[in-house]
Design an enzyme around this catalytic site. Structure first.
Site, PDB file in Angstrom:
ATOM      1  N   SER A 243      38.500  35.476  65.013  1.00 18.97           N
ATOM      2  CA  SER A 243      38.375  34.703  65.103  1.00 18.97           C
ATOM      3  C   SER A 243      38.834  33.203  66.198  1.00 18.97           C
ATOM      4  CB  SER A 243      36.979  34.223  64.125  1.00 18.97           C
ATOM      5  OG  SER A 243      38.123  33.590  63.381  1.00 18.97           O
ATOM      6  N   LYS A 244      38.282  32.270  66.054  1.00 24.53           N
ATOM      7  CA  LYS A 244      39.381  30.912  66.457  1.00 24.53           C
ATOM      8  C   LYS A 244      40.344  30.343  65.099  1.00 24.53           C
ATOM      9  CE  LYS A 244      37.031  29.074  70.140  1.00 24.53           C
ATOM     10  NZ  LYS A 244      37.916  29.389  70.853  1.00 24.53           N
TER      11      LYS A 244
END
Ligand code: GLU
Length: 468
Positions: A243-244
């Protein structure tokens, strides 16, 4: 199975605004599989979500693929453009008895679910219209649902996951065409893959359950089922789903960090696939070696150390023209202006020495600083400390010496040594003012590499600028 047909693979991204690193890897696997077998690699943009599917969002994906060096056959297919064809297939399924009209409203279905939940029963909706007498059907808005088999099992014979079995009792009669006449995603994917002649569907394993439902549609239409290969998703260095939070997830971010495309292809290929112990390889090897057997079942973890290593290997073996091209693309990705002709002319003779050491393009350009700047060289504070009176005197002597030396490393080194020794100084001490004069910095490539790259006139001029 469909192994005897010529291979056709596809990448089918939904436009999200950028090309995700996981999507890039999926595209690469499909590309390698097709290109290694003289097959076709097609592109389909799953653009039925009209709000997200802007031309810019699609272009961002194409740009990512182009950057990565993945070429596709023919024009990208728009899923949205196939709406009429998808509806036609739903009607064909009505005709052949594998689908039916369902007049249940959204409210009725919701009420059924609420009640089933409250009573602790399965919330799987079974339409009362499935077995209705066709003669008794009302006129009015209706969905078209698949008449899915209620008994037995649907098996996804997956090239990565093995046979994955779904009990048909767990799969509802999915909607194929909504009451507003729009096709569902599940129908669209199957019709498109069939019409595009796709033989191998290689995609993320988040689509594994979809495959079971899609197989039911293939069976209902009597179509060949493609080979499915569901690949584990990419995880972050901590083993959690990427994820980010882990940093870069868009391919363009890797371009801006200065990893060359060739290195990204190599690195992404190894992310979930292996060929013995081979870590470093070129495209021809990847095409020859890539196979579905080599794809692992466990999620691959992003490893920036490994990526740096792969990147350094590719930079070191790149030809000058290719490296200059990668540098141009890197600068474009970061919004930096292209290098000027003069800068390139000075950079070229330095490349051989620089590329052997740099792991990324910005690291290479940082070391190339001396070749990219013009006189008068701006001297950074730390480097300026090396330009005391004695050092400036040494630069004067060096200027005279290099004016007459033949322009080769041994002679330049001998001259610098000789002058240093006459002052009781080792080569290291002589190098510091030289670095300051030639590059304006205290950390640079070898002073002799810099001199050789700059040439006699530029070297002499830079030394004279700082000589005492
Ligand atoms: N559009 C889907 C996605 O972006 C991929 C569908 C497929 O490969 O079948 O996840």
């Amino acid at each position: 199975m469909t192994d005897s047909r010529p291979v056709v693979t596809r990448f089918a991204p939904s436009p999200t605004g950028y090309l995700h690193i996981g999507g890039a890897r999926t595209a690469l696997f499909n590309w390698l599989y097709a290109r290694g077998r003289g097959g076709k690699f097609l592109l389909r943009i799953e653009d039925t979500d009209r709000a997200r599917s802007t031309p810019e969002a699609t272009e961002a994906i194409l740009q990512g693929l182009r950057w990565l060096g993945l070429d596709w056959d023919g024009e990208p297919v728009s899923q949205f453009a196939g709406v009429a064809r998808h509806a036609e297939v739903a009607r064909a399924m009505l005709e052949n008895g594998t689908a039916y009209k369902c007049f249940s409203t959204a409210e009725e279905i919701e009420a059924f679910r609420e009640k089933a939940k409250a009573e602790g029963r399965s919330t799987l909706f079974l339409s009362p219209w499935r077995d209705a007498d066709p003669a008794s059907l009302p006129d009015g808005p209706h969905a078209i649902r698949l008449k899915a088999p209620r008994d037995g099992e649907t098996v996804v014979r997956d090239a990565v996951q093995g046979d994955v079995t779904f009990g048909n009792a767990q799969l509802d009669d999915m909607v194929l065409l909504r009451s507003d006449g729009t096709p569902t995603y599940m129908l669209a994917v199957v019709v498109d893959d069939h019409d595009m002649g796709v033989t191998h569907v290689i995609r993320g394993d988040d689509h594994l359950t979809n495959a079971a439902r899609q197989i039911q549609i293939y069976q209902a239409m009597g179509w060949d089922i493609p080979v499915f290969a569901h690949i584990p998703l990419i995880h972050g260095p901590d083993g959690k789903k990427l994820s980010k939070r882990h940093g870069a997830v868009g391919l363009h971010e890797y371009a801006a960090m200065g990893y060359p495309a060739a290195a990204m292809r190599n690195y992404l290929a190894r992310l979930g696939w292996s060929h013995g112990d081979d870590e470093l390889f070129d495209d021809a090897q990847a095409r020859a070696w890539f196979d579905l057997d080599g794809i692992g079942k466990a999620p691959a973890r992003l490893d920036f150390k490994k990526l740096e290593h792969v990147s350094g290997w590719h930079i070191a073996r790149m030809g000058d023209a290719e490296l200059l091209e990668e540098i141009a693309r890197f600068r474009a990705a970061t919004g930096a202006p292209p290098l000027s002709g003069r800068q390139i002319a000075r950079l070229l003779p330095a490349l051989e020495a620089l590329k052997a050491k740099a792991k990324t393009l910005p690291a290479l350009l940082d070391q190339a600083h001396f070749a990219l700047i013009d006189r008068p060289v701006a001297v950074e504070e730390k480097a300026a400390a090396a330009l005391d009176t004695v050092s400036r005197g040494i630069l004067t002597e060096l200027t005279a010496a290099v004016q007459n030396a033949s322009w080769d490393r041994n002679e330049l080194e001998a001259a610098a040594k000789r002058i240093g020794e006459s002052h009781g100084l080792g080569l290291g001490k002589v190098a510091a003012p030289l670095r300051a004069a030639l590059a304006g910095r205290s950390s640079t490539p070898s002073v002799f590499d810099m001199m050789l790259a700059l040439g006699r006139d530029e070297t002499v001029a830079r030394l004279q600028d700082q000589a005492g």
